[in-house]
Design a protein around this motif. Sequence first.
Motif, mmCIF file in Angstrom:
data_model
loop_
_atom_site.group_PDB
_atom_site.id
_atom_site.type_symbol
_atom_site.label_atom_id
_atom_site.label_comp_id
_atom_site.label_asym_id
_atom_site.label_seq_id
_atom_site.Cartn_x
_atom_site.Cartn_y
_atom_site.Cartn_z
ATOM 1 N N ALA A 1 0.873 -1.348 -0.066
ATOM 2 C CA ALA A 1 -0.021 -0.036 -0.012
ATOM 3 C C ALA A 1 0.952 1.264 -0.022
ATOM 4 C CB ALA A 1 -0.887 -0.170 1.165
ATOM 5 N N ALA A 2 1.981 1.400 0.863
ATOM 6 C CA ALA A 2 2.877 2.153 0.685
ATOM 7 C C ALA A 2 4.337 1.909 0.581
ATOM 8 C CB ALA A 2 2.714 3.046 2.000
ATOM 9 N N PRO A 3 4.646 1.655 -0.802
ATOM 10 C CA PRO A 3 5.972 0.883 -0.833
ATOM 11 C C PRO A 3 7.181 2.099 -0.746
ATOM 12 C CG PRO A 3 4.743 1.265 -2.960
ATOM 13 C CD PRO A 3 3.938 1.846 -1.939
ATOM 14 N N ALA B 1 -7.702 -3.079 7.391
ATOM 15 C CA ALA B 1 -8.813 -2.189 7.905
ATOM 16 C C ALA B 1 -8.367 -0.710 7.574
ATOM 17 C CB ALA B 1 -9.248 -2.312 9.117
ATOM 18 N N GLY B 2 -7.177 -0.473 8.140
ATOM 19 C CA GLY B 2 -6.377 0.805 7.835
ATOM 20 C C GLY B 2 -6.313 1.201 6.460
ATOM 21 N N ILE B 3 -5.640 0.159 5.636
ATOM 22 C CA ILE B 3 -5.325 0.691 4.452
ATOM 23 C C ILE B 3 -6.664 0.786 3.456
ATOM 24 C CG2 ILE B 3 -4.973 -0.639 2.125
ATOM 25 C CD1 ILE B 3 -2.708 -2.078 3.877
ATOM 26 N N ARG B 4 -7.634 -0.114 3.699
ATOM 27 C CA ARG B 4 -9.083 0.265 3.210
ATOM 28 C C ARG B 4 -9.594 1.504 3.558
ATOM 29 N NH1 ARG B 4 -11.256 -5.641 4.703
ATOM 30 N NH2 ARG B 4 -10.828 -6.547 2.723
ATOM 31 N N ARG B 5 -9.425 1.787 4.902
ATOM 32 C CA ARG B 5 -9.979 3.459 5.244
ATOM 33 C C ARG B 5 -9.228 4.473 4.643
ATOM 34 N NH1 ARG B 5 -13.288 4.824 9.204
ATOM 35 N NH2 ARG B 5 -13.035 7.086 10.255
ATOM 36 N N LYS B 6 -8.228 4.514 4.481
ATOM 37 C CA LYS B 6 -7.433 5.380 3.887
ATOM 38 C C LYS B 6 -7.228 5.382 2.512
ATOM 39 C CE LYS B 6 -2.762 7.717 4.364
ATOM 40 N NZ LYS B 6 -1.340 7.820 4.771
#
Length: 359
Positions: free
Chosen positions: A91-93, A135-140
Amino acid sequence: MRSARSDDAPVDEGDQEKPDALALPAHVAGSGTLDRLVETARDYAKRATSENTLRAYAKDWAHFSRWCRMKGTEPLPPSPEMIGLYLVDLAAPTGNASALSVSTIDRRLSGLTWNYTQRGFTLDRKNRHIATVLAGIRRKHARPPVQKEAILRDDILAMVATLPFDLRGLRDRAILLLGYAGGLRRSEIVSLDVHKDDTLESGGWTEIMDGKDGGGALLTLNAKTGWREVEIGRGSSDQTCPVHALEQWLHFAKIDFGPVFVRTSRDGKKALEARLNDKHVARLIKQAVLKAGIRPELPEKERLALFSGHSLRAGLASSAEVDERYVQKHLGHASAEMTRRYQRRRDRFRVNLTKAAGL
């Protein structure tokens, strides 16, 4: 007999690390009968998941294995802590790698779960190191789904008009018209056989029927949601009729058994034995879109990104001026809501609940 490499030959994806095969328990002695049952069980296990999904899962495992080794660890046994960090890196490489979409990350996790299961391990997706990170990846990072452009009536006619009348052109014309009129997925198109049980890898078969309304083609498909029948009636003219296009292809290609859509020789004049790969359908659609000049106001790269195999399916749902329930049945959708997602051009405010409520 194998012919020379065709225009539609698949790309070599290289060797992939394979999960352990199904086998007898260690304490059970093998025998001819048991060995045959094991082989049959392996065959059934292969058929539990589609070829495309298996290829995707193999790539997911290979990518994760490389990532683990670069971090100085091994992919086995499963470590929720490391998998959570892997999802973060997707998600944040760091470095020059591009971030993956939330749907792709979720698919990667499904691939890892499947691979661990095949190797005799259980990956708990609800473990806090995985579930809370995801869940955090989906939210952001979650974004509304990007829908492919629908190919509408005038588009499909323009695309078909760009095809030549050699054998390859007859085949591609049948693919486009049948896929459009049937609202078919690209995998459903290429998995068709002429008859029931012609091949082991068959995903369905065709039957051309006569009738008082002109008849048509009845497709019996083993689709994502189970077996279903798709009725494709004859068109108003031979030039645009999907059934006529199918008949022409089968006749001139001399196909009366096995896969309906096969590869052709480089010169496009001879039908080969090998079944066509579903990637050909996506390539065909993109090439025909460019040749037909659809959406000319956009740069070529953007035009190519707008259209895919699903554009045929969305095109039928958007163009067919019939009751929505018939479209839903034709596409094999379990709900009307799913059908509406495919309708790019429907009248969204035909049913006005605001006025019906007295406002």
